[in-house]
Write a protein that holds these residues in place. Sequence first.
Motif, short mmCIF file in Angstrom:
data_model
loop_
_atom_site.label_atom_id
_atom_site.label_comp_id
_atom_site.label_asym_id
_atom_site.label_seq_id
_atom_site.Cartn_x
_atom_site.Cartn_y
_atom_site.Cartn_z
N ASP A 264 53.73 -15.44 47.66
CA ASP A 264 53.06 -16.29 48.63
C ASP A 264 53.10 -17.70 48.08
OD1 ASP A 264 50.96 -16.51 46.75
OD2 ASP A 264 49.75 -14.98 47.74
N LYS A 265 52.33 -18.61 48.68
CA LYS A 265 52.38 -20.00 48.23
C LYS A 265 51.77 -20.20 46.84
CE LYS A 265 48.26 -21.15 50.87
NZ LYS A 265 47.71 -21.92 51.96
N HIS A 266 51.07 -19.19 46.31
CA HIS A 266 50.39 -19.33 45.03
C HIS A 266 51.19 -18.77 43.85
CE1 HIS A 266 47.07 -20.53 47.47
NE2 HIS A 266 47.04 -19.36 48.07
N LEU A 267 51.90 -17.67 44.07
CA LEU A 267 52.66 -17.07 42.98
C LEU A 267 53.68 -16.07 43.51
CD1 LEU A 267 51.42 -13.95 42.54
CD2 LEU A 267 49.64 -15.19 41.38
N GLU A 268 54.59 -15.69 42.63
CA GLU A 268 55.57 -14.66 42.93
C GLU A 268 55.49 -13.63 41.81
OE1 GLU A 268 60.22 -14.15 44.07
OE2 GLU A 268 59.72 -15.67 42.59
N ALA A 269 55.31 -12.36 42.19
CA ALA A 269 55.26 -11.27 41.23
C ALA A 269 56.43 -10.34 41.48
CB ALA A 269 53.94 -10.51 41.37
N LYS A 270 57.10 -9.97 40.39
CA LYS A 270 58.18 -8.99 40.46
C LYS A 270 57.80 -7.83 39.54
CE LYS A 270 62.31 -11.60 41.69
NZ LYS A 270 61.75 -12.85 42.09
N ILE A 271 58.01 -6.61 40.05
CA ILE A 271 57.74 -5.39 39.30
C ILE A 271 59.05 -4.62 39.19
CG2 ILE A 271 56.36 -3.26 39.22
CD1 ILE A 271 54.66 -5.84 39.32
N SER A 272 59.37 -4.17 37.99
CA SER A 272 60.57 -3.36 37.79
C SER A 272 60.14 -1.98 37.31
CB SER A 272 61.47 -3.99 36.72
OG SER A 272 62.39 -3.06 36.22
N VAL A 273 60.75 -0.96 37.89
CA VAL A 273 60.65 0.40 37.38
C VAL A 273 62.06 0.74 36.93
CG1 VAL A 273 60.13 2.81 37.89
CG2 VAL A 273 58.76 0.98 38.93
N CYS A 274 62.24 0.90 35.62
CA CYS A 274 63.57 1.04 35.04
C CYS A 274 63.65 2.31 34.20
CB CYS A 274 63.87 -0.18 34.18
SG CYS A 274 65.53 -0.23 33.49
N LYS A 275 64.60 3.18 34.57
CA LYS A 275 64.87 4.39 33.79
C LYS A 275 65.88 4.04 32.71
CE LYS A 275 66.33 7.98 35.78
NZ LYS A 275 67.01 8.96 36.63
N SER A 276 65.71 4.65 31.53
CA SER A 276 66.67 4.40 30.46
C SER A 276 66.62 5.53 29.45
CB SER A 276 66.36 3.07 29.76
OG SER A 276 65.08 3.13 29.16
N LEU A 277 67.64 5.55 28.60
CA LEU A 277 67.61 6.44 27.45
C LEU A 277 66.87 5.69 26.35
CD1 LEU A 277 71.15 8.04 27.31
CD2 LEU A 277 68.97 9.17 27.75
N HIS A 278 65.93 6.35 25.75
CA HIS A 278 65.15 5.75 24.67
C HIS A 278 65.27 6.72 23.50
CE1 HIS A 278 62.11 3.26 22.83
NE2 HIS A 278 61.40 4.32 22.55
N GLY A 279 66.20 6.43 22.60
CA GLY A 279 66.50 7.41 21.56
C GLY A 279 67.19 8.60 22.21
N THR A 280 66.64 9.77 22.01
CA THR A 280 67.21 10.97 22.63
C THR A 280 66.46 11.39 23.88
OG1 THR A 280 65.84 12.36 21.22
CG2 THR A 280 68.06 11.83 20.42
N ALA A 281 65.42 10.64 24.24
CA ALA A 281 64.61 10.99 25.41
C ALA A 281 64.86 10.00 26.54
CB ALA A 281 63.13 10.98 25.04
N ASN A 282 64.51 10.42 27.73
CA ASN A 282 64.49 9.50 28.86
C ASN A 282 63.19 8.73 28.82
OD1 ASN A 282 66.91 10.11 30.40
ND2 ASN A 282 66.00 12.12 30.72
N ALA A 283 63.21 7.55 29.40
CA ALA A 283 61.98 6.75 29.47
C ALA A 283 61.97 6.01 30.79
CB ALA A 283 61.93 5.76 28.31
N VAL A 284 60.76 5.66 31.21
CA VAL A 284 60.60 4.76 32.35
C VAL A 284 59.78 3.58 31.85
CG1 VAL A 284 58.54 5.93 33.25
CG2 VAL A 284 59.94 4.54 34.77
N THR A 285 60.25 2.39 32.17
CA THR A 285 59.55 1.17 31.77
C THR A 285 59.17 0.41 33.03
OG1 THR A 285 60.89 1.05 29.76
CG2 THR A 285 59.68 -0.94 30.40
N VAL A 286 57.89 0.08 33.13
CA VAL A 286 57.39 -0.73 34.24
C VAL A 286 57.15 -2.13 33.69
CG1 VAL A 286 55.55 -1.06 35.93
CG2 VAL A 286 56.36 1.25 35.39
#
Length: 172
Positions: free
Chosen positions: A111-133
């Motif tokens: 809006d006129k005050h701010l812009e917010a972006k949110i990412s939900v990202c899947k990845s390999l983290h070591g040998t496990a899967n991870a989700v990073t917000v």
Amino acid sequence: MVKMVAVPVNSQISQHLENAHFYDAFQLNLAPCKRTALEIYLEVIAKTPSWISFLMALRNRAAPMFGLKDLGPLGNVQSCKPSTSYRVGDRVGIFTIHSMTDDEVILTDSDKHLEAKISVCKSLHGTANAVTVSTVVHVHNLLGHVYLFFVVPFHKRIVPSMLLQSESRTLH
């Protein structure tokens, strides 16, 4: 366990860090899954804890007094709409899809005050899967700075709480 991490450099949202007034990222390890980033996001917001819904309702009630828009409920999505039918530009809860791949969805609200972006990202983290917000906010004016000052302490509790709530119910 949810932990605070750096915004992943392989994430598309990392391209939006320049001149950001606020950013953070929280990560949760997952069991191997074939769900897309959007499907994970939809699962997470579908399990929005009641205390977060209450805070959003308070925020929305007060918003017009400060020139902010009423965003509605965080988890306001069509439960019968399949994730495969969402496209860039579609509204999902309080956010609009900015970009989307199987491994990352970036949602935005501005809006006129701010812009917010949110990412939900899947990845390999070591040998496990991870989700990073990850969250990235660019402020446009004084009211945006004031709003961010009051929202950040809640944000730092809301994101990990939502990930933990969802993990215990659906993300395994």
